[in-house]
Design a protein around this motif. Structure first.
Motif, PDB file in Angstrom:
ATOM      1  N   VAL A  48      -5.402  -1.151   6.861  1.00 45.29           N
ATOM      2  CA  VAL A  48      -4.017  -1.582   7.075  1.00 45.29           C
ATOM      3  C   VAL A  48      -3.324  -0.808   8.190  1.00 45.29           C
ATOM      4  N   VAL A  49      -3.725   0.455   8.411  1.00 50.15           N
ATOM      5  CA  VAL A  49      -3.031   1.297   9.392  1.00 50.15           C
ATOM      6  C   VAL A  49      -3.927   1.660  10.562  1.00 50.15           C
ATOM      7  N   VAL A  50      -5.038   2.338  10.297  1.00 47.98           N
ATOM      8  CA  VAL A  50      -5.843   2.913  11.380  1.00 47.98           C
ATOM      9  C   VAL A  50      -6.424   1.827  12.289  1.00 47.98           C
ATOM     10  N   VAL A  51      -7.152   0.891  11.713  1.00 44.53           N
ATOM     11  CA  VAL A  51      -7.792  -0.148  12.532  1.00 44.53           C
ATOM     12  C   VAL A  51      -6.763  -1.000  13.287  1.00 44.53           C
ATOM     13  N   PRO A  52      -5.692  -1.501  12.624  1.00 46.01           N
ATOM     14  CA  PRO A  52      -4.696  -2.274  13.383  1.00 46.01           C
ATOM     15  C   PRO A  52      -4.036  -1.490  14.521  1.00 46.01           C
ATOM     16  N   LEU A  53      -3.707  -0.211  14.278  1.00 53.56           N
ATOM     17  CA  LEU A  53      -3.067   0.580  15.328  1.00 53.56           C
ATOM     18  C   LEU A  53      -3.993   0.778  16.531  1.00 53.56           C
ATOM     19  N   LEU A  54      -5.263   1.078  16.258  1.00 57.97           N
ATOM     20  CA  LEU A  54      -6.192   1.380  17.343  1.00 57.97           C
ATOM     21  C   LEU A  54      -6.767   0.134  18.003  1.00 57.97           C
ATOM     22  N   GLY A  58       0.815  -1.212   0.000  1.00 59.59           N
ATOM     23  CA  GLY A  58       0.000   0.000   0.000  1.00 59.59           C
ATOM     24  C   GLY A  58       0.844   1.255   0.000  1.00 59.59           C
ATOM     25  N   TYR A  59       1.955   1.221   0.762  1.00 55.91           N
ATOM     26  CA  TYR A  59       2.803   2.405   0.859  1.00 55.91           C
ATOM     27  C   TYR A  59       3.438   2.753  -0.482  1.00 55.91           C
ATOM     28  N   LEU A  60       4.009   1.765  -1.154  1.00 59.20           N
ATOM     29  CA  LEU A  60       4.644   2.032  -2.443  1.00 59.20           C
ATOM     30  C   LEU A  60       3.619   2.503  -3.475  1.00 59.20           C
ATOM     31  N   THR A  61       2.401   1.962  -3.408  1.00 58.01           N
ATOM     32  CA  THR A  61       1.337   2.439  -4.290  1.00 58.01           C
ATOM     33  C   THR A  61       1.014   3.894  -3.986  1.00 58.01           C
ATOM     34  N   ALA A  62       0.923   4.208  -2.677  1.00 58.68           N
ATOM     35  CA  ALA A  62       0.638   5.586  -2.274  1.00 58.68           C
ATOM     36  C   ALA A  62       1.768   6.524  -2.669  1.00 58.68           C
TER      37      ALA A  62
END
Length: 372
Positions: free
Chosen positions: A342-348, A90-94
């Motif tokens: 990938v980021v928000v839900v896993p972190l929280l 996802g990061y490389l796509t972004a």
């Protein structure tokens, strides 16, 4: 920089510097995620966006401190385990998407302001980012912090000037009370898009030494990153609804103000934000590669840094031919859903769970060792 500044303020400034060009530098992003829902709807949408950015940064900064993970590869190995690579995809796509946006914006800025070919803007952007990336972390931190103050000044002048010239239209838009359905979810999606880049600025959290510092730095990151967006949004509200169809609303605002000197200064500062965002995203990828080298007891060859920058920028520039409006309208909306998962839900969820478990283990350790 003073120690307190590095611990509490610098992370927010670096985060704001990384998200600015892809987040609201052109103004098109504010149209897509906020002003499309009306003036009041856009203002309301900024509330959940700011809150979610702050909460996610608080958890994200503390997670980096607790696990001493300052590149996104090691960071997501601790957070997602074997699924860490999903973020890298996802990061490389972004990165490709954001570099395409800033490449397109750089060309448009120079074409509309100085009547220069768009390719000149792209080449100038490429060279500046390559130099900054080659200089390394310390130089990037200083540049980001200094340029952020210039950016705040430029947006403040734009806001005050717009209020003086178009205050009646702005007040009328607010008084109208238009808030179209979807403003809340749009604000949340916008926040997800921004916090997806938190792992790209982890190098700036190395100065944080305690949980309290991480939580305060994260809480401040939301307002630090969103206040310029709010000022810009209110300025754009004075041109609503005509500004909705403008590919680069920032250029339109500068034209209607009618000051050539301010237009040049503002565009130069915005061009600097394109450099910031590009350098920050590429530096994060370099740090991820350097982390592999460090794990093997060596270091990444310095010549690789500008070469990687060159490759990523060239790819992003090729994608920029799609067009700014389509890139932001379709690409950003799609990526916001990806990073929510990938980021928000896993972190929280997973992140908070692991941090609580780690804190409990640290608190119980002296007792287990027989300490009083």
């Amino acid at each position: 920089m003073p120690s307190w500044f590095k611990r509490y303020v610098l992370p927010g400034l670096v985060f704001q510097s990384i998200i600015i060009a892809g987040g609201y530098g052109t103004g098109r992003e504010l149209i897509e995620f906020f002003l499309e829902y009306g003036v009041v709807g856009g203002l309301l949408g900024m509330i959940p966006a700011t809150i979610l950015v702050s909460i996610t940064c608080m958890v994200g900064f503390e997670f980096a401190r607790a696990y001493a993970s300052y590149d996104y590869r090691s960071y997501f190995k601790h957070l997602l385990g074997r699924g860490w690579f999903t973020y890298e995809i996802g990061y490389l796509t972004a990165v490709m998407l954001v570099l395409a946006v800033i490449g397109s914006a750089a060309g448009t800025f120079l074409e509309e302001t100085f009547e220069l070919p768009g390719s000149v803007g792209a080449v100038a952007l490429l060279v500046a980012i390559g130099v900054l990336v080659f200089k390394g972390t310390a130089t990037i931190e200083r540049f980001f912090a200094g340029w952020s103050f210039l950016l705040y000044g430029a947006y403040l002048v734009l806001f005050v000037w717009s209020m003086a010239r178009f205050g009646d239209q702005i007040s009328a838009g607010i008084a109208d009370g238009e808030a179209l359905t979807g403003w809340f979810s749009s604000g949340v999606r916008y926040a997800a898009l921004l916090v997806a880049l938190v792992p790209a600025m982890l190098f700036a959290t190395r100065h944080i030494g305690h949980r309290r510092e991480a939580l305060w730095a994260g809480a401040l990151a939301g307002p630090i990153s969103m206040i310029p967006a709010l000022l810009f949004f209110l300025a754009l509200a004075g041109q609503y609804p005509g500004v909705l169809d403008r590919p680069v609303p920032a250029n339109h605002m500068l034209e209607v103000l009618g000051s050539r000197p301010f237009q040049i200064v503002f565009q130069l500062i915005l061009f600097g934000t394109l450099i910031e965002t590009g350098a920050g995203l590429i530096h994060a990828f370099n740090e991820r590669i350097d982390g592999v080298y460090r794990a093997r007891g060596s270091s990444m060859p310095s010549r690789w840094r500008p070469l990687i920058a060159l490759f990523l920028l060239a790819t992003g520039y090729a994608m920029s031919r799609i067009g700014l409006v389509d890139l932001i309208g379709m690409g950003y909306n799609a990526m916001s859903f990806v990073f929510m998962g990938v980021v928000v839900v896993p972190l929280l969820t997973v992140g908070v769970y692991k941090l609580r478990g780690r804190a409990t283990a640290e608190r119980d350790r002296p007792t287990a060792a027989g300490a009083p």
